[in-house]
Design a protein around this motif. Structure first.
Motif, short mmCIF file in Angstrom:
data_model
loop_
_atom_site.label_atom_id
_atom_site.label_comp_id
_atom_site.label_asym_id
_atom_site.label_seq_id
_atom_site.Cartn_x
_atom_site.Cartn_y
_atom_site.Cartn_z
N LEU A 175 0.90 -1.64 -0.26
CA LEU A 175 -0.13 0.36 0.54
C LEU A 175 0.97 1.61 -0.05
O LEU A 175 2.21 1.62 0.77
N MET A 212 -7.79 -0.02 4.07
CA MET A 212 -8.72 -0.67 3.37
C MET A 212 -9.16 -2.60 3.31
O MET A 212 -10.10 -2.35 3.29
N MET A 262 -13.00 -2.72 2.43
CA MET A 262 -13.31 -4.38 2.18
C MET A 262 -13.93 -5.28 2.43
O MET A 262 -14.75 -5.93 1.68
N VAL A 307 -9.50 -10.77 2.28
CA VAL A 307 -8.40 -10.08 2.75
C VAL A 307 -7.77 -9.85 3.49
O VAL A 307 -8.82 -9.95 5.02
N ILE A 349 -3.77 -10.67 -0.11
CA ILE A 349 -5.46 -11.23 -0.82
C ILE A 349 -5.33 -13.00 -0.78
O ILE A 349 -4.10 -13.25 -1.01
N ILE A 362 -10.89 -9.53 -6.90
CA ILE A 362 -10.51 -8.34 -5.49
C ILE A 362 -9.55 -7.87 -6.40
O ILE A 362 -9.44 -6.73 -5.61
N ARG A 363 -8.76 -7.53 -7.06
CA ARG A 363 -8.19 -6.48 -7.63
C ARG A 363 -8.43 -5.64 -7.77
O ARG A 363 -8.34 -4.14 -7.65
N LEU A 414 -10.14 -3.34 -4.56
CA LEU A 414 -9.01 -3.28 -3.92
C LEU A 414 -8.49 -2.00 -5.05
O LEU A 414 -7.92 -0.88 -4.05
N CYS A 423 -11.49 0.47 -3.80
CA CYS A 423 -11.14 0.86 -2.34
C CYS A 423 -9.58 1.90 -2.10
O CYS A 423 -10.15 3.35 -1.99
N ALA A 424 -8.27 1.65 -2.87
CA ALA A 424 -7.80 2.45 -2.70
C ALA A 424 -7.63 3.85 -3.08
O ALA A 424 -7.24 5.03 -2.81
N VAL A 467 -2.15 0.75 -4.83
CA VAL A 467 -1.70 -0.76 -4.79
C VAL A 467 -0.77 -1.37 -5.96
O VAL A 467 -1.48 -1.17 -6.11
#
Length: 402
Positions: A50, A65, A69, A78, A89, A107-108, A111, A114-115, A122
């Motif tokens: 991160l 995060m 998530m 996660v 993850i 999942i990517r 992420l 959210c980032a 990420v």
């Protein structure tokens, strides 16, 4: 090594001791029974960086995060890692590398969203190129604090990032056989996944400097050459009686059995820069396991390990350009040649496992003499600024072509 030692809740649920598929007829020890799993199934774990979007240094946003998530319905899990600029993850149990890729991609994508909300990014890669270990914060979890108290500064220095691949084995003895056959291919895994040439702002001259940090920990390296589960249980009980070991997660071996999941876990991969490469590497492990379990091509012995440390060092230092010493013959040959010959040998198993495309991807990069360490060095050669290299690596992790 994975200090959180988590697979997804689905895996834990499927292989819980109350599940009727779990073997209960084997002798019990403090290690417990080896759970049944479907042979050649896969589970993939990735430790990720991160970073802030100002200078692209690590940033302690793991808790934020994880909160964001947790609100999204996704496969896998996660979880936190040792320090607060890291997360891990993992997928659910997968049958093919394409299924793993689909889950990792989902999942990517979550992420990344959210980032973006947190104005961070990420990134993959085995090390962050210029983070300073003494600035890291231990994530607030009892096990992490216990490890910090035991290992001191090594705990913060362990802000490194790896990929772990679990592969299902039909029984405990097959798991140990597969593990020791797989050990001959540790240099392949290191060279293909190498993505950690920079540490503390300097080029280390290693393609995978990350593994040098792993080797500092006790009980790292190779597993003992034991080929029956009864003998392994006796070994484990001896180790627990010393008080050094309480569970399998205290062994930080390059490959270790995971009896609660019915798998072996390959742990030497640097985290790749893309989920595509991570899934392809899992496909490679699956093809090797399929070959070992179908044909039993080797009889592992202690002599296989005479050149193990040398081969591992060569792969860490030189990547695809390493020299490989063939354990049974002592022949020295380019690691590249050994990898290409192995991939040709695995072609029929790749077809059976649905991994032909995965092997083709990796084969092409070996032929082109490329891995993620080369990409990072090339970008740094052009940019002369590691922060910009990490910015581009973050774009690459998002799936952008660079």
């Amino acid at each position: 090594m994975s200090t959180s030692d988590n697979l997804s809740p689905i895996i834990v649920q499927e292989l819980s001791p109350s599940d009727p598929s779990v073997r209960t007829d084997s002798p019990t020890s403090s290690l417990g029974v080896f759970a049944q799993s479907k042979a050649l199934t896969l589970g993939v774990e990735l430790e990720l960086q991160l970073v802030n979007t100002h200078d692209y240094d690590l940033t302690p946003y793991a808790e934020d995060m994880l909160l964001l998530m947790s609100k999204i319905d996704l496969p896998g899990s996660v979880v936190p890692e040792m320090t607060s600029g890291m997360i891990e993850i993992s997928t659910d149990v997968c049958n093919t590398w394409n299924e793993a890729l689909d889950q990792l991609s989902q999942i990517r994508d979550a992420l990344v969203k959210c980032a973006d909300k947190l104005n961070i990014a990420v990134v993959g890669g085995g090390t962050h190129p210029f983070q300073q270990w003494h600035q890291r914060r231990i994530y607030d979890k009892p096990r992490f604090h216990e490890l910090s108290a035991l290992y001191g500064y090594l705990t913060k220095q362990f802000t490194i990032f790896g990929q772990h691949v679990h592969v299902g084995c039909p029984d405990a003895d097959s798991a140990l056989y597969t593990l020791h056959c797989m050990s001959r291919y540790i240099p392949h895994f290191i060279a293909l996944a190498a993505s950690s040439p920079y540490v503390q702002g300097h080029d280390t001259a290693f393609d995978s400097a990350r593994l040098n940090s792993v080797f500092a920990f006790p009980l790292s390296g190779r597993a003992p050459c034991i080929l029956t589960w009864t003998e392994f249980e006796a070994y484990f009980d001896k180790m627990t009686r010393t008080g050094v070991v309480k569970s399998m997660k205290d062994f930080y071996w390059d490959i270790r059995p995971k009896p609660e999941y019915g798998t072996i876990e390959v742990r030497v991969f640097d985290t790749p820069l893309t989920v595509d490469r991570a899934a392809a590497l899992a496909g490679y492990v699956q093809c090797l396991a399929a070959w070992f379990q179908a044909e039993r091509p080797f009889t592992p012995t202690e002599d296989d390990y005479l050149v193990y440390s040398y081969n591992r060092f060569q792969a860490c230092r030189f990547g695809i350009d390493a020299v490989y010493v063939d354990p049974p013959t002592g022949e020295h040959l380019p690691l590249r040649e050994h990898m290409l010959a192995t991939m040709a040998q695995l072609a029929p198993y790749a077809e059976k496992c649905g991994a032909t495309q995965a092997l083709a991807m990796l084969k092409s990069e070996v032929e082109d003499n490329r891995n993620d360490a080369r990409w990072l060095r090339e970008r740094q050669g052009q940019e002369r600024l590691l922060g910009e290299v990490i910015r581009q690596a973050a774009q690459r992790f998002r799936g952008q072509k660079l």
